[in-house]
Design an enzyme around this catalytic site. Sequence first.
Site, PDB file in Angstrom:
ATOM      1  N   TYR A  98       0.795  -1.228   0.000  1.00  0.00           N
ATOM      2  CA  TYR A  98       0.000   0.000   0.000  1.00  0.00           C
ATOM      3  C   TYR A  98       0.829   1.280   0.000  1.00  0.00           C
ATOM      4  O   TYR A  98       0.427   2.266  -0.618  1.00  0.00           O
ATOM      5  CB  TYR A  98      -0.984  -0.017   1.172  1.00  0.00           C
ATOM      6  CG  TYR A  98      -2.202  -0.858   0.891  1.00  0.00           C
ATOM      7  CD1 TYR A  98      -3.327  -0.318   0.276  1.00  0.00           C
ATOM      8  CD2 TYR A  98      -2.220  -2.214   1.213  1.00  0.00           C
ATOM      9  CE1 TYR A  98      -4.433  -1.094   0.003  1.00  0.00           C
ATOM     10  CE2 TYR A  98      -3.325  -2.999   0.951  1.00  0.00           C
ATOM     11  CZ  TYR A  98      -4.434  -2.440   0.342  1.00  0.00           C
ATOM     12  OH  TYR A  98      -5.525  -3.214   0.072  1.00  0.00           O
ATOM     13  N   GLU A 140      -8.803  -7.272   4.686  1.00  0.00           N
ATOM     14  CA  GLU A 140      -7.990  -8.329   4.090  1.00  0.00           C
ATOM     15  C   GLU A 140      -7.298  -9.167   5.166  1.00  0.00           C
ATOM     16  O   GLU A 140      -7.208 -10.398   5.034  1.00  0.00           O
ATOM     17  CB  GLU A 140      -6.971  -7.695   3.131  1.00  0.00           C
ATOM     18  CG  GLU A 140      -7.640  -7.134   1.880  1.00  0.00           C
ATOM     19  CD  GLU A 140      -6.842  -6.033   1.200  1.00  0.00           C
ATOM     20  OE1 GLU A 140      -5.623  -5.921   1.463  1.00  0.00           O
ATOM     21  OE2 GLU A 140      -7.438  -5.283   0.409  1.00  0.00           O
ATOM     22  N   ARG A 206      -6.799 -14.217 -13.670  1.00  0.00           N
ATOM     23  CA  ARG A 206      -8.207 -13.915 -13.887  1.00  0.00           C
ATOM     24  C   ARG A 206      -9.042 -14.634 -12.820  1.00  0.00           C
ATOM     25  O   ARG A 206      -8.628 -15.649 -12.272  1.00  0.00           O
ATOM     26  CB  ARG A 206      -8.679 -14.345 -15.278  1.00  0.00           C
ATOM     27  CG  ARG A 206      -7.930 -13.712 -16.436  1.00  0.00           C
ATOM     28  CD  ARG A 206      -8.172 -12.216 -16.549  1.00  0.00           C
ATOM     29  NE  ARG A 206      -7.508 -11.684 -17.735  1.00  0.00           N
ATOM     30  CZ  ARG A 206      -6.261 -11.218 -17.771  1.00  0.00           C
ATOM     31  NH1 ARG A 206      -5.521 -11.238 -16.664  1.00  0.00           N
ATOM     32  NH2 ARG A 206      -5.744 -10.751 -18.891  1.00  0.00           N
ATOM     33  N   GLN A 207     -10.243 -14.109 -12.586  1.00  0.00           N
ATOM     34  CA  GLN A 207     -11.131 -14.692 -11.591  1.00  0.00           C
ATOM     35  C   GLN A 207     -12.253 -15.478 -12.277  1.00  0.00           C
ATOM     36  O   GLN A 207     -12.812 -15.019 -13.295  1.00  0.00           O
ATOM     37  CB  GLN A 207     -11.756 -13.601 -10.708  1.00  0.00           C
ATOM     38  CG  GLN A 207     -10.785 -12.969  -9.727  1.00  0.00           C
ATOM     39  CD  GLN A 207      -9.754 -12.069 -10.393  1.00  0.00           C
ATOM     40  OE1 GLN A 207     -10.081 -11.290 -11.284  1.00  0.00           O
ATOM     41  NE2 GLN A 207      -8.497 -12.194  -9.965  1.00  0.00           N
ATOM     42  N   SER A 209     -15.817 -17.854 -11.173  1.00  0.00           N
ATOM     43  CA  SER A 209     -16.708 -18.320 -10.114  1.00  0.00           C
ATOM     44  C   SER A 209     -16.651 -19.831  -9.995  1.00  0.00           C
ATOM     45  O   SER A 209     -16.535 -20.545 -11.000  1.00  0.00           O
ATOM     46  CB  SER A 209     -18.147 -17.892 -10.402  1.00  0.00           C
ATOM     47  OG  SER A 209     -18.298 -16.490 -10.302  1.00  0.00           O
ATOM     48  N   VAL A 392     -19.449  -8.853 -10.602  1.00  0.00           N
ATOM     49  CA  VAL A 392     -18.953  -8.497 -11.930  1.00  0.00           C
ATOM     50  C   VAL A 392     -17.685  -9.296 -12.193  1.00  0.00           C
ATOM     51  O   VAL A 392     -16.907  -9.563 -11.286  1.00  0.00           O
ATOM     52  CB  VAL A 392     -18.659  -6.985 -12.062  1.00  0.00           C
ATOM     53  CG1 VAL A 392     -19.932  -6.182 -12.045  1.00  0.00           C
ATOM     54  CG2 VAL A 392     -17.724  -6.508 -10.958  1.00  0.00           C
ATOM     55  N   PHE A 393     -17.487  -9.675 -13.446  1.00  0.00           N
ATOM     56  CA  PHE A 393     -16.249 -10.340 -13.843  1.00  0.00           C
ATOM     57  C   PHE A 393     -15.331  -9.272 -14.421  1.00  0.00           C
ATOM     58  O   PHE A 393     -15.518  -8.803 -15.546  1.00  0.00           O
ATOM     59  CB  PHE A 393     -16.525 -11.422 -14.882  1.00  0.00           C
ATOM     60  CG  PHE A 393     -17.412 -12.539 -14.372  1.00  0.00           C
ATOM     61  CD1 PHE A 393     -17.244 -13.025 -13.083  1.00  0.00           C
ATOM     62  CD2 PHE A 393     -18.397 -13.086 -15.158  1.00  0.00           C
ATOM     63  CE1 PHE A 393     -18.043 -14.042 -12.599  1.00  0.00           C
ATOM     64  CE2 PHE A 393     -19.202 -14.104 -14.686  1.00  0.00           C
ATOM     65  CZ  PHE A 393     -19.032 -14.580 -13.411  1.00  0.00           C
TER      66      PHE A 393
END
Length: 402
Positions: A98, A140, A206-207, A209, A392-393
């Site tokens: 951060y 987190e 990438r994500q 589901s 959302v993707f």
Amino acid sequence: MLSAQSVPVVRATLPVVGASLTTITDLFYRRLFEERPELLRHLFNRTNQATGAQRQALAGAVAAFATLLVERPGERPDAVLARIAHKHVSLGITADQYPLVGRHLLGAVAEVLGDAVTPEVGAAWEEVYWLMANALIAVEYRLYAEAGVADGDVWRRLEIAEHREESPDAVSLVLRRTDGRPTAAFRPGQYVSVRVELPDGAHQIRQYSLSTAPDHKTWRITVKRERAADGTVPDGEVSSWLHTHARAGDTLDVSLPAGDLVLPDAGTPLLLASAGIGITPMLSMLDHLAVTSATRPITVVHADRTPQDHVHRDEQADLVSRLPGADLHLWYEDDAHRSPGPQVFTGRATLGHLTPAPDTTAFLCGPLPFMRAVRGELLAKGLHPAAVHYEVFGPDLWLGED
């Protein structure tokens, strides 16, 4: 909470900062990647950087958070930031990253706005950044602790147990641990990140589901091959790689599950609305509801181009049939391929014929225009905004709009 001296400064400068946020975030990413080019190759989504979607999402998140601080100071920021925190956890982001982000983001604010950034203004916006950063770090930290892992230790090597062609543009991959032990628990509706090495040596993430109920033995993801609509950016790098190269017996780097789109424990009515590949988290929820013999009222809405494009169509219908309180409503844009059925319609999805109960909890997943339209209809029918959840993707371009 923003300090008393910073509130009037942020309120006064929010319009000019907000108007320049896209320029600010563009410069921020440029400076960040100049110093740390490996971040673009191995962490950030290169496609979203090329299209500008990530810059828009960051601008929206900063604007939403700053507005919340000055307009609704008594509200906790967790609801605004939970989606971002879950995404960060799926990427293995840690607290020590951060300061680097803050230095470049605040530097971009100063460079874009020039003399308007007085020491007082700079200090106020630095306070905004660290309130946002520390809130994310706290969420987190909790998510890592709940998963029982050290901060950032989310990656595991999983084996592809099965590779199934689901449609011309979608494949499902069943994943299992290589040591035969159970896969990690997850909540229906959550996702995992998949990291692959591309031909140029870059690692892209990438994500996807998880598209079945938790069974503690395997996971399943369903991957749609992303195709560029206008030729300005290439086809999806990771989805294309997975379609071409991922086969049974191969192994993949996969993160622990994350995501805040999860079923409530109460037995109140549900509405699950999806379009295209957005069906995947809804399948996980439906599978879980069927496994647990749920009797709550469930309205399932799905929209697609044609029945042939409708991934897991038969599976979805079977799951709905196993739930005594569920009914299925389908829309297909192409009339020539319409399937017969009492709840099968032609055109774009609408909820005009539905009357959801006031205590309904709704979950949406699909393209942003679809979700905007469905959410608008649900609010017009009396649902509270807090009862409408979405996934959302990719970057959340919706965050700064409400």
